[in-house]
Design an enzyme around this catalytic site. Structure first.
Site, PDB file in Angstrom:
ATOM      1  N   ARG A 228      -3.741   2.716 -11.481  1.00  0.00           N
ATOM      2  CA  ARG A 228      -3.550   1.647 -10.872  1.00  0.00           C
ATOM      3  C   ARG A 228      -3.128   0.448 -11.656  1.00  0.00           C
ATOM      4  NH1 ARG A 228      -7.000   5.275  -8.635  1.00  0.00           N
ATOM      5  NH2 ARG A 228      -7.503   5.454  -6.556  1.00  0.00           N
TER       6      ARG A 228
ATOM      7  N   ASP B 288     -15.291  14.668  -9.040  1.00  0.00           N
ATOM      8  CA  ASP B 288     -14.560  15.225 -10.340  1.00  0.00           C
ATOM      9  C   ASP B 288     -15.589  15.685 -11.405  1.00  0.00           C
ATOM     10  OD1 ASP B 288     -12.002  14.731  -9.434  1.00  0.00           O
ATOM     11  OD2 ASP B 288     -11.798  12.638 -10.473  1.00  0.00           O
TER      12      ASP B 288
ATOM     13  N   LYS C 253      -7.999  20.965  -5.889  1.00  0.00           N
ATOM     14  CA  LYS C 253      -7.816  19.993  -6.913  1.00  0.00           C
ATOM     15  C   LYS C 253      -6.669  20.590  -7.964  1.00  0.00           C
ATOM     16  CE  LYS C 253     -10.593  16.856  -5.894  1.00  0.00           C
ATOM     17  NZ  LYS C 253     -10.037  15.237  -5.640  1.00  0.00           N
TER      18      LYS C 253
ATOM     19  N   ARG D 164     -11.244  24.838  -7.873  1.00  0.00           N
ATOM     20  CA  ARG D 164     -12.515  24.477  -8.780  1.00  0.00           C
ATOM     21  C   ARG D 164     -13.831  25.058  -8.435  1.00  0.00           C
ATOM     22  NH1 ARG D 164     -11.403  18.132 -10.665  1.00  0.00           N
ATOM     23  NH2 ARG D 164      -9.825  18.562 -12.044  1.00  0.00           N
TER      24      ARG D 164
HETATM   25  C1  S3P Z   1      -8.723   9.807  -7.676  1.00  0.00           C
HETATM   26  C2  S3P Z   1      -9.510  10.151  -6.515  1.00  0.00           C
HETATM   27  C3  S3P Z   1     -10.052  11.383  -6.326  1.00  0.00           C
HETATM   28  C4  S3P Z   1     -10.256  12.414  -7.750  1.00  0.00           C
HETATM   29  C5  S3P Z   1      -9.006  12.146  -8.687  1.00  0.00           C
HETATM   30  C6  S3P Z   1      -8.733  10.770  -8.823  1.00  0.00           C
HETATM   31  C7  S3P Z   1      -8.132   8.394  -7.499  1.00  0.00           C
HETATM   32  O1  S3P Z   1      -9.213  12.485  -5.448  1.00  0.00           O
HETATM   33  O2  S3P Z   1     -10.566  13.475  -7.697  1.00  0.00           O
HETATM   34  O3  S3P Z   1      -9.261  12.709  -9.932  1.00  0.00           O
HETATM   35  O4  S3P Z   1      -7.654   7.775  -8.730  1.00  0.00           O
HETATM   36  O5  S3P Z   1      -7.886   7.764  -6.364  1.00  0.00           O
HETATM   37  P1  S3P Z   1      -9.296  12.267  -3.924  1.00  0.00           P
HETATM   38  O6  S3P Z   1      -8.887  11.148  -3.520  1.00  0.00           O
HETATM   39  O7  S3P Z   1      -8.477  13.615  -3.465  1.00  0.00           O
HETATM   40  O8  S3P Z   1     -10.542  12.736  -3.690  1.00  0.00           O
END
Ligand code: S3P
Length: 453
Positions: A47, A339, A366, A370
Protein backbone atom coordinates in the site's frame (compact mmCIF):
# COMPACT_ATOMS: atom_id res chain seq x y z
CA UNK A 1 26.72 -22.98 19.76
CA UNK A 2 23.94 -23.94 17.33
CA UNK A 3 24.38 -27.30 15.60
CA UNK A 4 23.77 -27.30 11.87
CA UNK A 5 20.22 -28.58 12.11
CA UNK A 6 19.08 -26.49 9.16
CA UNK A 7 20.56 -26.98 5.72
CA UNK A 8 19.49 -25.55 2.43
CA UNK A 9 20.39 -27.73 -0.53
CA UNK A 10 21.10 -26.10 -3.89
CA UNK A 11 18.93 -26.95 -6.86
CA UNK A 12 19.63 -30.41 -8.23
CA UNK A 13 20.35 -29.01 -11.65
CA UNK A 14 21.08 -25.53 -12.97
CA UNK A 15 17.71 -25.24 -14.74
CA UNK A 16 15.76 -25.68 -11.51
CA UNK A 17 14.82 -22.61 -9.48
CA UNK A 18 13.82 -24.85 -6.57
CA UNK A 19 15.64 -25.36 -3.29
CA UNK A 20 15.27 -28.07 -0.68
CA UNK A 21 15.41 -27.37 3.04
CA UNK A 22 16.37 -30.15 5.47
CA UNK A 23 15.63 -29.75 9.18
CA UNK A 24 17.17 -32.27 11.58
CA UNK A 25 16.33 -31.48 15.21
CA UNK A 26 18.79 -32.84 17.80
CA UNK A 27 17.72 -36.12 19.47
CA UNK A 28 17.83 -34.50 22.92
CA UNK A 29 15.31 -31.83 21.86
CA UNK A 30 15.73 -28.31 20.64
CA UNK A 31 16.22 -25.05 22.57
CA UNK A 32 15.14 -21.73 21.06
CA UNK A 33 15.96 -18.34 22.53
CA UNK A 34 16.82 -14.71 21.99
CA UNK A 35 15.48 -11.55 20.41
CA UNK A 36 14.66 -11.35 16.75
CA UNK A 37 13.34 -8.94 14.16
CA UNK A 38 10.89 -9.86 11.45
CA UNK A 39 10.47 -8.33 7.98
CA UNK A 40 8.14 -5.43 7.25
CA UNK A 41 4.40 -5.97 6.90
CA UNK A 42 3.55 -7.17 3.40
CA UNK A 43 0.12 -5.53 3.22
CA UNK A 44 1.44 -2.16 4.41
CA UNK A 45 4.49 -2.37 2.10
CA UNK A 46 2.31 -2.81 -1.01
CA UNK A 47 0.00 0.00 0.00
CA UNK A 48 2.86 2.41 0.78
CA UNK A 49 4.36 1.87 -2.68
CA UNK A 50 1.01 2.20 -4.45
CA UNK A 51 -0.27 5.24 -2.56
CA UNK A 52 3.16 6.84 -2.81
CA UNK A 53 3.09 6.43 -6.60
CA UNK A 54 -0.39 7.94 -7.06
CA UNK A 55 0.08 10.75 -4.53
CA UNK A 56 1.56 14.17 -5.17
CA UNK A 57 5.05 14.80 -3.88
CA UNK A 58 7.50 12.53 -2.12
CA UNK A 59 6.73 9.51 0.04
CA UNK A 60 9.45 7.96 2.17
CA UNK A 61 9.11 4.39 3.38
CA UNK A 62 11.23 2.81 6.10
CA UNK A 63 10.98 -0.83 7.11
CA UNK A 64 9.67 -1.96 3.71
CA UNK A 65 9.42 -5.72 3.17
CA UNK A 66 12.11 -6.79 0.69
CA UNK A 67 10.22 -9.95 -0.32
CA UNK A 68 9.45 -10.80 -3.93
CA UNK A 69 5.85 -9.52 -3.72
CA UNK A 70 6.67 -5.83 -3.01
CA UNK A 71 9.32 -6.04 -5.75
CA UNK A 72 6.50 -7.03 -8.13
CA UNK A 73 4.48 -4.00 -7.04
CA UNK A 74 7.44 -1.61 -7.43
CA UNK A 75 8.36 -3.01 -10.85
CA UNK A 76 4.81 -2.51 -12.17
CA UNK A 77 4.57 1.03 -10.78
CA UNK A 78 7.94 1.94 -12.32
CA UNK A 79 6.72 0.61 -15.68
CA UNK A 80 3.94 3.22 -15.46
CA UNK A 81 6.21 6.16 -14.68
CA UNK A 82 6.52 6.21 -10.89
CA UNK A 83 10.03 7.01 -9.67
CA UNK A 84 10.86 4.55 -6.90
CA UNK A 85 14.40 4.31 -5.50
CA UNK A 86 15.98 0.84 -5.23
CA UNK A 87 14.10 -1.12 -2.57
CA UNK A 88 15.80 -1.43 0.80
CA UNK A 89 14.71 -1.58 4.42
CA UNK A 90 16.29 1.73 5.47
CA UNK A 91 14.64 4.33 3.27
CA UNK A 92 12.79 4.02 -0.03
CA UNK A 93 11.77 7.19 -1.81
CA UNK A 94 8.74 7.33 -4.09
CA UNK A 95 8.26 10.42 -6.27
CA UNK A 96 4.49 10.42 -6.73
CA UNK A 97 3.02 11.36 -10.09
CA UNK A 98 -0.44 12.28 -8.84
CA UNK A 99 -3.82 10.56 -8.99
CA UNK A 100 -4.81 9.53 -12.52
CA UNK A 101 -1.36 10.13 -13.96
CA UNK A 102 0.02 6.62 -14.33
CA UNK A 103 1.29 6.16 -17.88
CA UNK A 104 0.27 3.38 -20.22
CA UNK A 105 2.97 0.70 -19.84
CA UNK A 106 4.81 -0.48 -22.95
CA UNK A 107 4.45 -4.12 -21.98
CA UNK A 108 2.42 -6.59 -19.93
CA UNK A 109 2.57 -5.91 -16.16
CA UNK A 110 3.91 -9.08 -14.51
CA UNK A 111 2.75 -9.31 -10.89
CA UNK A 112 4.58 -12.56 -10.10
CA UNK A 113 2.98 -14.43 -7.19
CA UNK A 114 1.27 -11.40 -5.66
CA UNK A 115 -2.52 -11.43 -5.32
CA UNK A 116 -2.44 -8.14 -3.42
CA UNK A 117 -0.58 -6.43 -6.28
CA UNK A 118 -3.07 -7.66 -8.87
CA UNK A 119 -6.28 -7.05 -6.97
CA UNK A 120 -5.37 -3.61 -5.62
CA UNK A 121 -3.71 -2.46 -8.83
CA UNK A 122 -6.81 -3.42 -10.88
CA UNK A 123 -8.75 -0.74 -9.00
CA UNK A 124 -6.12 1.86 -9.85
CA UNK A 125 -5.71 0.85 -13.50
CA UNK A 126 -9.44 0.54 -14.27
CA UNK A 127 -9.91 4.17 -13.26
CA UNK A 128 -7.29 5.60 -15.68
CA UNK A 129 -9.36 6.74 -18.70
CA UNK A 130 -7.92 6.24 -22.20
CA UNK A 131 -5.13 3.96 -21.08
CA UNK A 132 -4.77 0.26 -21.82
CA UNK A 133 -3.13 -2.25 -19.48
CA UNK A 134 -2.51 -5.99 -19.48
CA UNK A 135 -1.70 -7.83 -16.27
CA UNK A 136 -0.45 -11.34 -15.62
CA UNK A 137 1.43 -13.37 -13.02
CA UNK A 138 2.93 -16.78 -12.25
CA UNK A 139 1.00 -20.04 -12.56
CA UNK A 140 -0.45 -19.68 -9.05
CA UNK A 141 -1.64 -16.10 -9.57
CA UNK A 142 -3.09 -16.97 -13.00
CA UNK A 143 -5.29 -19.56 -11.31
CA UNK A 144 -6.65 -17.25 -8.58
CA UNK A 145 -10.13 -15.72 -8.91
CA UNK A 146 -10.22 -12.09 -10.02
CA UNK A 147 -14.00 -11.93 -10.62
CA UNK A 148 -14.37 -10.83 -6.99
CA UNK A 149 -12.83 -7.48 -8.00
CA UNK A 150 -13.64 -7.45 -11.72
CA UNK A 151 -17.42 -7.67 -11.12
CA UNK A 152 -17.72 -4.63 -8.83
CA UNK A 153 -15.29 -2.68 -11.02
CA UNK A 154 -17.48 -3.42 -14.06
CA UNK A 155 -20.47 -2.10 -12.10
CA UNK A 156 -18.48 1.14 -11.67
CA UNK A 157 -18.06 1.29 -15.47
CA UNK A 158 -14.74 -0.54 -15.92
CA UNK A 159 -13.87 -2.50 -19.06
CA UNK A 160 -11.92 -5.67 -18.26
CA UNK A 161 -11.42 -8.86 -20.27
CA UNK A 162 -9.91 -12.15 -19.17
CA UNK A 163 -10.10 -15.93 -19.32
CA UNK A 164 -12.91 -17.90 -17.64
CA UNK A 165 -15.54 -15.16 -17.97
CA UNK A 166 -13.17 -12.31 -17.04
CA UNK A 167 -12.10 -14.17 -13.91
CA UNK A 168 -8.53 -15.30 -14.58
CA UNK A 169 -5.37 -13.44 -15.57
CA UNK A 170 -3.97 -12.54 -18.02
CA UNK A 171 -6.46 -9.67 -17.91
CA UNK A 172 -6.75 -6.69 -20.24
CA UNK A 173 -8.06 -3.38 -18.89
CA UNK A 174 -9.30 -0.41 -20.88
CA UNK A 175 -9.31 2.44 -18.36
CA UNK A 176 -12.55 4.41 -18.01
CA UNK A 177 -14.07 7.30 -16.07
CA UNK A 178 -15.79 5.36 -13.29
CA UNK A 179 -18.89 6.09 -11.24
CA UNK A 180 -19.03 5.70 -7.45
CA UNK A 181 -20.59 2.47 -6.16
CA UNK A 182 -22.37 1.25 -3.03
CA UNK A 183 -20.91 -2.25 -2.85
CA UNK A 184 -21.94 -4.99 -0.44
CA UNK A 185 -19.11 -7.52 -0.68
CA UNK A 186 -20.12 -11.17 -0.19
CA UNK A 187 -16.72 -11.91 1.41
CA UNK A 188 -14.62 -10.18 4.07
CA UNK A 189 -11.56 -9.48 1.93
CA UNK A 190 -9.18 -6.54 2.35
CA UNK A 191 -8.02 -7.00 -1.23
CA UNK A 192 -11.56 -6.59 -2.56
CA UNK A 193 -12.30 -3.67 -0.22
CA UNK A 194 -9.04 -1.91 -1.09
CA UNK A 195 -9.45 -2.41 -4.83
CA UNK A 196 -12.89 -0.78 -4.83
CA UNK A 197 -11.78 2.07 -2.54
CA UNK A 198 -8.76 2.79 -4.77
CA UNK A 199 -11.05 2.84 -7.83
CA UNK A 200 -13.40 5.10 -5.85
CA UNK A 201 -10.65 7.73 -5.41
CA UNK A 202 -10.94 8.56 -9.12
CA UNK A 203 -14.67 7.85 -9.55
CA UNK A 204 -17.49 10.36 -9.73
CA UNK A 205 -19.27 10.70 -6.36
CA UNK A 206 -19.03 8.48 -3.34
CA UNK A 207 -17.92 4.84 -3.10
CA UNK A 208 -18.84 2.61 -0.14
CA UNK A 209 -17.75 -0.95 0.53
CA UNK A 210 -19.64 -2.96 3.16
CA UNK A 211 -18.17 -6.27 4.34
CA UNK A 212 -19.81 -9.17 6.21
CA UNK A 213 -17.10 -8.85 8.86
CA UNK A 214 -14.10 -6.63 9.31
CA UNK A 215 -10.98 -7.37 7.23
CA UNK A 216 -7.58 -5.69 7.74
CA UNK A 217 -7.94 -1.91 7.65
CA UNK A 218 -4.47 -0.79 6.49
CA UNK A 219 -5.88 0.88 3.35
CA UNK A 220 -8.33 2.98 5.35
CA UNK A 221 -5.62 4.09 7.78
CA UNK A 222 -3.09 4.88 5.09
CA UNK A 223 -5.57 6.65 2.79
CA UNK A 224 -6.45 8.93 5.72
CA UNK A 225 -2.76 9.51 6.38
CA UNK A 226 -2.32 10.57 2.74
CA UNK A 227 -5.16 13.07 3.09
CA UNK A 228 -8.17 11.26 1.57
CA UNK A 229 -11.57 11.66 3.21
CA UNK A 230 -12.42 8.21 4.56
CA UNK A 231 -15.56 7.49 6.58
CA UNK A 232 -15.75 4.24 8.55
CA UNK A 233 -18.90 2.80 10.12
CA UNK A 234 -17.68 0.09 12.53
CA UNK A 235 -21.25 -1.14 13.17
CA UNK A 236 -21.90 -2.09 9.55
CA UNK A 237 -18.25 -2.69 8.54
CA UNK A 238 -18.61 0.01 5.86
CA UNK A 239 -15.94 2.30 4.45
CA UNK A 240 -16.66 5.31 2.21
CA UNK A 241 -14.30 7.41 0.08
CA UNK A 242 -15.03 10.49 -2.02
CA UNK A 243 -14.08 10.66 -5.67
CA UNK A 244 -11.59 13.32 -6.73
CA UNK A 245 -9.39 12.98 -3.65
CA UNK A 246 -5.97 14.60 -3.60
CA UNK A 247 -3.32 12.42 -1.99
CA UNK A 248 -0.20 13.98 -0.57
CA UNK A 249 3.07 12.05 -0.14
CA UNK A 250 3.81 10.95 3.44
CA UNK A 251 6.42 9.36 5.66
CA UNK A 252 5.46 5.70 6.13
CA UNK A 253 7.09 3.53 8.80
CA UNK A 254 6.26 -0.11 8.14
CA UNK A 255 5.95 -2.27 11.28
CA UNK A 256 7.04 -5.93 11.38
CA UNK A 257 4.56 -8.36 9.85
CA UNK A 258 2.51 -10.26 12.45
CA UNK A 259 1.94 -12.93 9.78
CA UNK A 260 5.72 -13.53 9.79
CA UNK A 261 5.89 -13.27 13.60
CA UNK A 262 3.28 -16.06 13.73
CA UNK A 263 5.90 -18.67 12.75
CA UNK A 264 8.05 -17.77 15.77
CA UNK A 265 5.03 -17.50 18.07
CA UNK A 266 4.08 -21.07 17.22
CA UNK A 267 7.72 -22.27 17.34
CA UNK A 268 8.13 -20.67 20.79
CA UNK A 269 4.91 -22.25 22.05
CA UNK A 270 5.52 -25.81 20.78
CA UNK A 271 9.27 -26.24 21.35
CA UNK A 272 9.66 -27.45 24.98
CA UNK A 273 12.66 -25.21 25.76
CA UNK A 274 11.92 -21.80 24.22
CA UNK A 275 11.92 -18.13 25.20
CA UNK A 276 11.75 -15.74 22.24
CA UNK A 277 11.14 -12.00 21.99
CA UNK A 278 9.98 -10.72 18.60
CA UNK A 279 10.63 -7.00 18.27
CA UNK A 280 8.52 -4.37 16.52
CA UNK A 281 5.45 -6.39 15.51
CA UNK A 282 2.40 -4.67 14.01
CA UNK A 283 -0.57 -5.43 16.30
CA UNK A 284 -3.37 -3.73 14.39
CA UNK A 285 -6.55 -5.29 15.89
CA UNK A 286 -7.71 -6.39 12.43
CA UNK A 287 -4.64 -8.66 12.33
CA UNK A 288 -4.31 -10.02 15.87
CA UNK A 289 -6.62 -13.04 15.60
CA UNK A 290 -3.51 -15.22 15.85
CA UNK A 291 -2.70 -13.77 19.30
CA UNK A 292 -6.26 -14.36 20.49
CA UNK A 293 -6.31 -17.95 19.27
CA UNK A 294 -2.88 -18.83 20.66
CA UNK A 295 -4.05 -17.22 23.92
CA UNK A 296 -7.21 -19.38 23.90
CA UNK A 297 -4.99 -22.43 23.32
CA UNK A 298 -2.97 -21.55 26.42
CA UNK A 299 0.18 -20.10 24.81
CA UNK A 300 2.37 -17.98 27.09
CA UNK A 301 2.59 -14.75 25.04
CA UNK A 302 3.16 -11.27 26.46
CA UNK A 303 2.73 -7.95 24.66
CA UNK A 304 5.52 -5.59 25.73
CA UNK A 305 6.30 -1.97 24.99
CA UNK A 306 2.98 -1.26 23.20
CA UNK A 307 3.09 1.95 21.14
CA UNK A 308 1.71 3.58 17.97
CA UNK A 309 4.06 4.15 15.03
CA UNK A 310 2.86 6.15 12.00
CA UNK A 311 -0.79 5.32 12.67
CA UNK A 312 -0.32 1.59 13.30
CA UNK A 313 -0.18 -0.11 16.75
CA UNK A 314 3.11 -1.90 17.42
CA UNK A 315 4.46 -4.09 20.28
CA UNK A 316 7.23 -6.54 21.13
CA UNK A 317 5.97 -10.08 21.69
CA UNK A 318 7.53 -12.54 24.13
CA UNK A 319 6.61 -16.21 23.78
CA UNK A 320 7.64 -19.10 25.98
CA UNK A 321 7.14 -22.87 25.81
CA UNK A 322 3.51 -23.69 26.57
CA UNK A 323 1.11 -26.58 27.02
CA UNK A 324 -1.53 -26.00 24.37
CA UNK A 325 -5.15 -27.15 24.18
CA UNK A 326 -7.33 -27.36 21.10
CA UNK A 327 -9.99 -24.75 20.36
CA UNK A 328 -12.52 -23.64 17.74
CA UNK A 329 -11.53 -21.03 15.15
CA UNK A 330 -14.43 -19.65 13.09
CA UNK A 331 -16.64 -16.69 12.21
CA UNK A 332 -15.40 -13.11 12.50
CA UNK A 333 -12.00 -14.34 13.68
CA UNK A 334 -11.17 -15.83 10.28
CA UNK A 335 -10.40 -12.61 8.35
CA UNK A 336 -8.27 -11.48 11.32
CA UNK A 337 -5.97 -14.51 11.03
CA UNK A 338 -6.54 -15.66 7.46
CA UNK A 339 -2.83 -16.01 6.58
CA UNK A 340 -1.90 -17.69 9.86
CA UNK A 341 -4.14 -20.77 9.53
CA UNK A 342 -1.44 -23.14 8.19
CA UNK A 343 0.89 -22.40 11.12
CA UNK A 344 -2.03 -22.48 13.59
CA UNK A 345 -2.72 -25.98 12.26
CA UNK A 346 0.85 -26.84 13.28
CA UNK A 347 0.16 -25.49 16.79
CA UNK A 348 -3.07 -27.51 16.93
CA UNK A 349 -1.18 -30.69 16.09
CA UNK A 350 0.75 -30.25 19.35
CA UNK A 351 -2.30 -29.21 21.38
CA UNK A 352 -4.34 -31.48 23.64
CA UNK A 353 -7.76 -32.32 22.18
CA UNK A 354 -9.32 -31.31 18.92
CA UNK A 355 -9.10 -28.03 17.04
CA UNK A 356 -11.78 -27.20 14.49
CA UNK A 357 -11.32 -24.46 11.90
CA UNK A 358 -14.47 -23.42 9.97
CA UNK A 359 -15.57 -20.62 7.58
CA UNK A 360 -12.12 -20.58 5.97
CA UNK A 361 -13.09 -21.74 2.46
CA UNK A 362 -11.21 -18.79 0.95
CA UNK A 363 -7.98 -20.60 1.87
CA UNK A 364 -8.64 -22.85 -1.11
CA UNK A 365 -7.85 -19.96 -3.48
CA UNK A 366 -4.72 -18.54 -1.84
CA UNK A 367 -1.20 -19.09 -3.22
CA UNK A 368 -2.13 -22.81 -2.99
CA UNK A 369 -5.21 -24.66 -1.75
CA UNK A 370 -4.02 -24.14 1.81
CA UNK A 371 -6.62 -26.47 3.37
CA UNK A 372 -5.68 -29.40 1.15
CA UNK A 373 -1.93 -28.75 1.26
CA UNK A 374 -1.76 -28.12 5.03
CA UNK A 375 -3.64 -31.37 5.70
CA UNK A 376 -1.79 -33.53 3.18
CA UNK A 377 1.73 -32.34 4.04
CA UNK A 378 1.36 -32.36 7.85
CA UNK A 379 -0.35 -35.77 7.66
CA UNK A 380 2.77 -37.10 5.89
CA UNK A 381 4.61 -36.20 9.10
CA UNK A 382 2.12 -38.11 11.25
CA UNK A 383 -0.43 -35.37 12.01
CA UNK A 384 -4.14 -36.28 12.18
CA UNK A 385 -5.87 -33.62 10.11
CA UNK A 386 -9.17 -34.05 8.28
CA UNK A 387 -10.09 -31.62 5.56
CA UNK A 388 -13.55 -30.03 5.86
CA UNK A 389 -15.16 -28.17 2.94
CA UNK A 390 -14.45 -24.87 4.72
CA UNK A 391 -11.75 -25.75 7.21
CA UNK A 392 -9.77 -28.40 9.06
CA UNK A 393 -10.35 -30.75 11.97
CA UNK A 394 -7.10 -31.44 13.81
CA UNK A 395 -6.69 -34.13 16.42
CA UNK A 396 -3.86 -32.90 18.61
CA UNK A 397 -1.34 -34.65 20.79
CA UNK A 398 0.28 -36.60 17.97
CA UNK A 399 4.05 -37.09 17.74
CA UNK A 400 5.39 -35.93 14.39
CA UNK A 401 8.15 -37.72 12.49
CA UNK A 402 10.23 -36.42 9.61
CA UNK A 403 9.02 -36.89 6.04
CA UNK A 404 9.50 -35.56 2.50
CA UNK A 405 7.06 -32.69 2.13
CA UNK A 406 6.42 -29.96 -0.44
CA UNK A 407 5.56 -26.27 -0.17
CA UNK A 408 3.53 -26.34 -3.40
CA UNK A 409 5.44 -23.06 -4.00
CA UNK A 410 3.38 -21.42 -1.25
CA UNK A 411 5.52 -19.28 1.09
CA UNK A 412 3.38 -19.75 4.17
CA UNK A 413 3.22 -23.53 3.68
CA UNK A 414 7.04 -23.74 3.32
CA UNK A 415 7.54 -21.89 6.62
CA UNK A 416 4.74 -23.72 8.49
CA UNK A 417 6.30 -27.06 7.54
CA UNK A 418 9.70 -25.83 8.77
CA UNK A 419 8.15 -24.98 12.16
CA UNK A 420 6.45 -28.41 12.36
CA UNK A 421 9.82 -30.01 11.52
CA UNK A 422 11.39 -28.46 14.64
CA UNK A 423 9.32 -30.89 16.75
CA UNK A 424 9.63 -33.94 14.50
CA UNK A 425 11.51 -37.01 15.77
CA UNK A 426 13.57 -37.38 12.56
CA UNK A 427 14.79 -35.13 9.71
CA UNK A 428 12.24 -33.43 7.44
CA UNK A 429 12.96 -32.53 3.81
CA UNK A 430 10.93 -29.60 2.47
CA UNK A 431 10.89 -29.31 -1.31
CA UNK A 432 10.46 -25.97 -3.10
CA UNK A 433 11.36 -24.18 0.16
CA UNK A 434 12.60 -21.09 -1.76
CA UNK A 435 8.94 -19.96 -1.78
CA UNK A 436 9.55 -18.47 1.70
CA UNK A 437 11.26 -15.50 0.01
CA UNK A 438 7.88 -14.19 -1.20
CA UNK A 439 7.27 -12.70 2.25
CA UNK A 440 10.32 -13.69 4.34
CA UNK A 441 13.69 -13.77 2.55
CA UNK A 442 15.63 -14.15 5.83
CA UNK A 443 13.50 -16.91 7.29
CA UNK A 444 16.27 -19.53 7.34
CA UNK A 445 19.06 -17.33 8.79
CA UNK A 446 16.60 -16.10 11.42
CA UNK A 447 15.72 -19.69 12.33
CA UNK A 448 19.42 -20.50 12.60
CA UNK A 449 19.99 -17.47 14.83
CA UNK A 450 17.46 -18.54 17.48
CA UNK A 451 18.60 -22.17 17.81
CA UNK A 452 20.50 -22.44 21.08
CA UNK A 453 21.78 -26.04 21.03
C1 S3P B 1 -4.23 -9.00 2.00
C2 S3P B 1 -5.47 -9.50 2.27
C3 S3P B 1 -5.74 -10.94 2.48
C4 S3P B 1 -4.47 -11.71 2.80
C5 S3P B 1 -3.35 -11.33 1.88
C6 S3P B 1 -3.03 -9.85 1.97
C7 S3P B 1 -4.08 -7.56 1.77
O1 S3P B 1 -6.30 -11.48 1.31
O2 S3P B 1 -4.72 -13.09 2.70
O3 S3P B 1 -2.16 -12.07 2.20
O4 S3P B 1 -2.94 -7.04 1.82
O5 S3P B 1 -5.09 -6.89 1.53
P1 S3P B 1 -7.90 -11.46 1.04
O6 S3P B 1 -8.31 -10.06 0.88
O7 S3P B 1 -8.07 -12.26 -0.22
O8 S3P B 1 -8.49 -12.14 2.24
Amino acid sequence: MAQAIVSLLSPENLDSPHQTLVISPPQEGLALGGELRIPGDKSISHRALMLGAIAQGTTTISGLLLGEDPHSTAKCLRAMGAKISPLNTELVTVEGIGLGNLQEPQDVLDMGNSGTTMRLMLGILASHPDRFFTVTGDASLRSRPMARVVKPLVRMGATIWGRDGNNLAPLAIQGQKLLGLQYRSPIASAQVKSCILLAGLMAEGETTVTEPSLSRDHSERMLRGFGAEVKVDPETHSVTVQGGAVLQGQEVIVPGDISSAAFWLVAGAIVPDADLTILNVGVNPTRTGVLEVLGMMGADIQLLNERTVAGEPVADLRVRSSNLSGCEIAGDLIPRLIDEIPVLAVAATFAKGTTVIRNAEDLRVKESDRLAVTASQLNKMGAKITELPDGLEITGGTELHGAEVDSFTDHRIAMSLAIAALRASSPTTIHRAEAAAISYPDFIPTLQSIIKN
